[in-house]
Design a protein around this motif. Structure first.
Motif, PDB file in Angstrom:
ATOM      1  N   ALA A 191      40.624  28.185  39.654  1.00  0.00           N
ATOM      2  CA  ALA A 191      41.007  28.998  38.494  1.00  0.00           C
ATOM      3  C   ALA A 191      42.159  28.368  37.722  1.00  0.00           C
ATOM      4  N   ARG A 220      40.669  36.589  34.217  1.00  0.00           N
ATOM      5  CA  ARG A 220      39.965  36.145  35.425  1.00  0.00           C
ATOM      6  C   ARG A 220      40.711  36.663  36.649  1.00  0.00           C
ATOM      7  N   ASP A 221      39.972  37.007  37.687  1.00  0.00           N
ATOM      8  CA  ASP A 221      40.539  37.533  38.924  1.00  0.00           C
ATOM      9  C   ASP A 221      39.981  36.706  40.079  1.00  0.00           C
ATOM     10  N   THR A 222      40.852  36.093  40.863  1.00  0.00           N
ATOM     11  CA  THR A 222      40.368  35.212  41.927  1.00  0.00           C
ATOM     12  C   THR A 222      39.653  35.984  43.039  1.00  0.00           C
ATOM     13  N   GLU A 261      40.698  25.485  35.715  1.00  0.00           N
ATOM     14  CA  GLU A 261      39.670  25.770  34.714  1.00  0.00           C
ATOM     15  C   GLU A 261      40.043  26.834  33.680  1.00  0.00           C
ATOM     16  N   HIS A 262      40.974  27.686  34.002  1.00  0.00           N
ATOM     17  CA  HIS A 262      41.222  28.890  33.208  1.00  0.00           C
ATOM     18  C   HIS A 262      42.568  28.806  32.495  1.00  0.00           C
ATOM     19  N   LEU A 319      45.376  35.346  34.566  1.00  0.00           N
ATOM     20  CA  LEU A 319      44.771  35.173  35.878  1.00  0.00           C
ATOM     21  C   LEU A 319      45.434  36.119  36.872  1.00  0.00           C
ATOM     22  N   ALA A 365      39.707  29.237  45.496  1.00  0.00           N
ATOM     23  CA  ALA A 365      39.487  30.002  44.265  1.00  0.00           C
ATOM     24  C   ALA A 365      40.677  29.890  43.323  1.00  0.00           C
ATOM     25  N   ASP A 390      36.229  36.249  41.849  1.00  0.00           N
ATOM     26  CA  ASP A 390      35.561  34.948  42.000  1.00  0.00           C
ATOM     27  C   ASP A 390      35.029  34.774  43.420  1.00  0.00           C
TER      28      ASP A 390
END
Length: 160
Positions: free
Chosen positions: A58, A21-23, A61-62, A66, A54, A26
């Protein structure tokens, strides 16, 4: 910026068998416009507020890899929130930055005198990156695969 967070993050997640994931991505998805446009239209302070939200979302939730935008660590709350998770600072010198991104004006914080702006950004942020990092990995003259492996090696050594 331009250090390879997105590329290396995706490779690292693949090697670890976790999600990536990448903020910044997002923020772009939520706002429906690129980061550079947010900076120009609404200013850096507005973007930093979006970035703070963000990152908080993240982290809550993640559980995979990240990637944070280069300025995320400017926020005290973000630095504190990163304390319980492994953090890797990918470092790069200005010569490597020129090779990778050309220090062009597509990056909003490099619009005027890109080489000097990049140096000033790094001088003002480097101590914050070091403050939150569990490991520092040099990216100069390394492929993304080599950087991903160096991260794995650095985190294994930290845990040993």
């Amino acid at each position: 910026m331009g250090v390879g967070k997105s590329t290396v993050g995706a490779l690292l997640a693949e090697r670890l068998g976790v999600a990536y994931r990448d903020t910044d991505a997002d923020i772009v998805e939520a706002e429906g416009r690129p980061v550079a446009e947010i900076f120009v239209d609404d200013g850096e302070a507005h973007f930093r507020g979006l970035e703070r939200q963000a990152v908080q979302a993240a982290l809550a939730e993640h559980t995979g890899v990240l990637a944070l935008g280069g300025g995320a660590i400017l926020d005290d709350g973000t630095r504190a929130a990163l304390a319980p998770v492994p953090v890797v600072y990918l470092s790069m010198n200005v010569t490597e930055a020129i090779k990778r991104v050309g220090l062009n004006t597509a990056r909003p914080l490099l619009a005027v005198n890109p080489r000097q702006q990049w140096k000033q950004l790094m001088e003002s942020r480097r101590h914050l990156y070091a403050e939150v990092a569990d490991a520092v990995v040099e990216t100069d003259n390394r492929t993304p695969e080599e950087v991903a492996q160096a991260i794995l090696d650095a985190l294994e050594l930290k845990e040993a």
